[in-house]
Design a protein around this motif. Structure first.
Motif, PDB file in Angstrom:
ATOM      1  N   THR A   6       0.712  -1.127  -0.082  1.00  0.00           N
ATOM      2  CA  THR A   6      -0.005   0.093  -0.104  1.00  0.00           C
ATOM      3  C   THR A   6       0.878   1.320  -0.127  1.00  0.00           C
ATOM      4  OG1 THR A   6      -0.153   0.159   2.505  1.00  0.00           O
ATOM      5  CG2 THR A   6      -2.033  -1.120   1.273  1.00  0.00           C
ATOM      6  N   GLY A   7       2.198   1.221   0.236  1.00  0.00           N
ATOM      7  CA  GLY A   7       2.738   2.136   0.315  1.00  0.00           C
ATOM      8  C   GLY A   7       2.637   3.124   1.606  1.00  0.00           C
ATOM      9  N   GLU A   8       1.948   2.743   2.684  1.00  0.00           N
ATOM     10  CA  GLU A   8       1.392   3.428   3.799  1.00  0.00           C
ATOM     11  C   GLU A   8       2.517   3.200   4.774  1.00  0.00           C
ATOM     12  OE1 GLU A   8      -1.402   4.776   4.646  1.00  0.00           O
ATOM     13  OE2 GLU A   8      -2.551   4.372   3.078  1.00  0.00           O
ATOM     14  N   LYS A   9       2.727   4.451   5.361  1.00  0.00           N
ATOM     15  CA  LYS A   9       3.682   4.655   6.518  1.00  0.00           C
ATOM     16  C   LYS A   9       2.890   4.743   8.030  1.00  0.00           C
ATOM     17  CE  LYS A   9       7.197   3.936   4.226  1.00  0.00           C
ATOM     18  NZ  LYS A   9       8.108   2.824   4.504  1.00  0.00           N
ATOM     19  N   THR A  10       1.780   4.965   8.014  1.00  0.00           N
ATOM     20  CA  THR A  10       0.799   5.124   9.241  1.00  0.00           C
ATOM     21  C   THR A  10      -0.068   3.841   9.306  1.00  0.00           C
ATOM     22  OG1 THR A  10       1.092   7.374   8.893  1.00  0.00           O
ATOM     23  CG2 THR A  10      -0.890   6.690  10.318  1.00  0.00           C
ATOM     24  N   MET A  11      -0.474   3.480  10.640  1.00  0.00           N
ATOM     25  CA  MET A  11      -1.475   2.439  10.948  1.00  0.00           C
ATOM     26  C   MET A  11      -2.240   3.027  11.855  1.00  0.00           C
ATOM     27  SD  MET A  11      -0.818  -1.088  12.485  1.00  0.00           S
ATOM     28  CE  MET A  11      -1.631  -2.475  11.572  1.00  0.00           C
ATOM     29  N   LEU A  12      -3.706   2.790  11.461  1.00  0.00           N
ATOM     30  CA  LEU A  12      -4.876   2.967  12.143  1.00  0.00           C
ATOM     31  C   LEU A  12      -4.845   1.919  13.445  1.00  0.00           C
ATOM     32  CD1 LEU A  12      -7.249   4.749  13.215  1.00  0.00           C
ATOM     33  CD2 LEU A  12      -8.288   3.434  11.307  1.00  0.00           C
ATOM     34  N   VAL A  13      -4.830   2.293  14.492  1.00  0.00           N
ATOM     35  CA  VAL A  13      -5.037   1.048  15.605  1.00  0.00           C
ATOM     36  C   VAL A  13      -6.477   1.331  16.421  1.00  0.00           C
ATOM     37  CG1 VAL A  13      -4.280   0.081  17.657  1.00  0.00           C
ATOM     38  CG2 VAL A  13      -2.830   0.717  15.927  1.00  0.00           C
ATOM     39  N   LEU A  14      -7.486   0.590  16.620  1.00  0.00           N
ATOM     40  CA  LEU A  14      -8.647   0.739  17.301  1.00  0.00           C
ATOM     41  C   LEU A  14      -8.339  -0.215  18.370  1.00  0.00           C
ATOM     42  CD1 LEU A  14     -11.099   0.427  14.303  1.00  0.00           C
ATOM     43  CD2 LEU A  14     -10.217   2.321  15.222  1.00  0.00           C
ATOM     44  N   ALA A  15      -8.208   0.353  19.379  1.00  0.00           N
ATOM     45  CA  ALA A  15      -8.161  -0.588  20.763  1.00  0.00           C
ATOM     46  C   ALA A  15      -8.877   0.171  22.074  1.00  0.00           C
ATOM     47  CB  ALA A  15      -6.554  -0.117  21.249  1.00  0.00           C
ATOM     48  N   ASP A  16      -9.435  -0.888  22.931  1.00  0.00           N
ATOM     49  CA  ASP A  16     -10.189  -0.686  23.853  1.00  0.00           C
ATOM     50  C   ASP A  16      -9.338  -0.188  25.131  1.00  0.00           C
ATOM     51  OD1 ASP A  16     -11.351  -1.575  26.450  1.00  0.00           O
ATOM     52  OD2 ASP A  16     -12.990  -2.179  25.146  1.00  0.00           O
ATOM     53  N   ALA A  17      -9.843   0.686  25.921  1.00  0.00           N
ATOM     54  CA  ALA A  17      -9.000   1.279  27.043  1.00  0.00           C
ATOM     55  C   ALA A  17      -8.571   0.236  28.053  1.00  0.00           C
ATOM     56  CB  ALA A  17      -9.791   2.474  27.606  1.00  0.00           C
ATOM     57  N   SER A  37       8.753  -2.451  13.806  1.00  0.00           N
ATOM     58  CA  SER A  37       9.812  -3.418  13.168  1.00  0.00           C
ATOM     59  C   SER A  37       9.497  -3.604  11.884  1.00  0.00           C
ATOM     60  CB  SER A  37       9.991  -4.312  14.289  1.00  0.00           C
ATOM     61  OG  SER A  37       8.988  -5.285  14.263  1.00  0.00           O
ATOM     62  N   SER A  38       8.173  -3.659  11.736  1.00  0.00           N
ATOM     63  CA  SER A  38       7.728  -3.971  10.171  1.00  0.00           C
ATOM     64  C   SER A  38       7.727  -2.939   9.169  1.00  0.00           C
ATOM     65  CB  SER A  38       6.201  -4.389  10.187  1.00  0.00           C
ATOM     66  OG  SER A  38       5.391  -3.305  10.733  1.00  0.00           O
ATOM     67  N   GLY A  39       8.318  -1.681   9.504  1.00  0.00           N
ATOM     68  CA  GLY A  39       8.488  -0.584   8.686  1.00  0.00           C
ATOM     69  C   GLY A  39       7.428   0.263   8.587  1.00  0.00           C
ATOM     70  N   ILE A  40       6.612   0.325   9.294  1.00  0.00           N
ATOM     71  CA  ILE A  40       5.564   1.359   9.815  1.00  0.00           C
ATOM     72  C   ILE A  40       5.896   2.501  10.503  1.00  0.00           C
ATOM     73  CG2 ILE A  40       3.078   2.004  10.455  1.00  0.00           C
ATOM     74  CD1 ILE A  40       2.555  -1.127   9.474  1.00  0.00           C
ATOM     75  N   GLU A  41       6.011   3.743  10.275  1.00  0.00           N
ATOM     76  CA  GLU A  41       6.672   4.779  10.729  1.00  0.00           C
ATOM     77  C   GLU A  41       5.610   5.437  12.012  1.00  0.00           C
ATOM     78  OE1 GLU A  41       7.957   7.459   8.113  1.00  0.00           O
ATOM     79  OE2 GLU A  41       9.443   5.973   7.172  1.00  0.00           O
ATOM     80  N   ARG A  42       4.465   5.192  11.773  1.00  0.00           N
ATOM     81  CA  ARG A  42       3.622   5.983  12.661  1.00  0.00           C
ATOM     82  C   ARG A  42       2.187   5.178  13.044  1.00  0.00           C
ATOM     83  NH1 ARG A  42       2.113  11.974  10.664  1.00  0.00           N
ATOM     84  NH2 ARG A  42       0.621  10.737   9.210  1.00  0.00           N
ATOM     85  N   ILE A  43       1.869   5.458  14.362  1.00  0.00           N
ATOM     86  CA  ILE A  43       0.606   4.649  14.757  1.00  0.00           C
ATOM     87  C   ILE A  43      -0.128   5.664  15.153  1.00  0.00           C
ATOM     88  CG2 ILE A  43      -0.548   2.998  16.413  1.00  0.00           C
ATOM     89  CD1 ILE A  43       2.290   1.839  16.913  1.00  0.00           C
ATOM     90  N   PHE A  44      -1.581   5.439  14.549  1.00  0.00           N
ATOM     91  CA  PHE A  44      -2.763   6.566  15.078  1.00  0.00           C
ATOM     92  C   PHE A  44      -3.582   5.828  15.772  1.00  0.00           C
ATOM     93  CE2 PHE A  44      -6.649   8.611  13.930  1.00  0.00           C
ATOM     94  CZ  PHE A  44      -6.423  10.238  14.506  1.00  0.00           C
ATOM     95  N   PHE A  45      -3.823   6.104  16.813  1.00  0.00           N
ATOM     96  CA  PHE A  45      -4.545   5.507  17.874  1.00  0.00           C
ATOM     97  C   PHE A  45      -6.203   6.347  17.745  1.00  0.00           C
ATOM     98  CE2 PHE A  45      -1.227   4.033  19.987  1.00  0.00           C
ATOM     99  CZ  PHE A  45      -1.443   2.590  20.138  1.00  0.00           C
TER     100      PHE A  45
END
Length: 132
Positions: free
Chosen positions: A88-99, A115-123
């Protein structure tokens, strides 16, 4: 007798120094927080769901369920994330997480994502008034 309160204060100061040093020298994951509130938004085609269960935290990604405590499954997840990021060429991952997700589990997941090469996590944040 006059020295007893001073010894107590000295022991308390030494204990606080020891505890503070222990907590600030541990390994962890650095999260860059936005400077102006949490009103940011991000779109990503890479989406993971973290779900707390009685004994494990489950990770759902790309229609596959992974158990976070299982090292073999986490290796598979890392490979799947790397493949998804490269396709996908994505460098950001969207994470849906419970509190209720334990902090250690969130940090372990963040380490695998990084470690998989994704640079940013968006919670994602649920807005006020939205239904559960």
């Amino acid at each position: 007798m006059k020295a007893v309160p001073w010894i107590t204060v000295l022991m308390l100061a030494v204990m606080m120094y020891m505890v503070a040093g222990t907590l600030t020298r541990g390994e962890g994951v650095v999260f860059a927080l936005p400077e102006e509130g949490t009103g940011e938004s991000e779109t990503s085609r890479l989406v993971a769901v973290l779900s707390p269960q009685k004994h494990d935290t489950l990770v759902f990604f790309d229609d596959v369920r992974y158990v976070l405590a299982d090292d073999a499954q986490m290796a598979q997840l890392g490979a799947q994330l790397a493949q998804g990021a490269s396709l996908t060429g994505e460098k950001t991952m969207l994470v849906l997480a419970d509190a209720r997700i334990p902090l250690g589990d969130a940090m372990r997941f963040a380490k695998i994502v990084k470690s998989s090469g994704i640079e940013r996590i968006f919670f994602a944040n649920k807005r006020q008034g939205e239904a559960d």
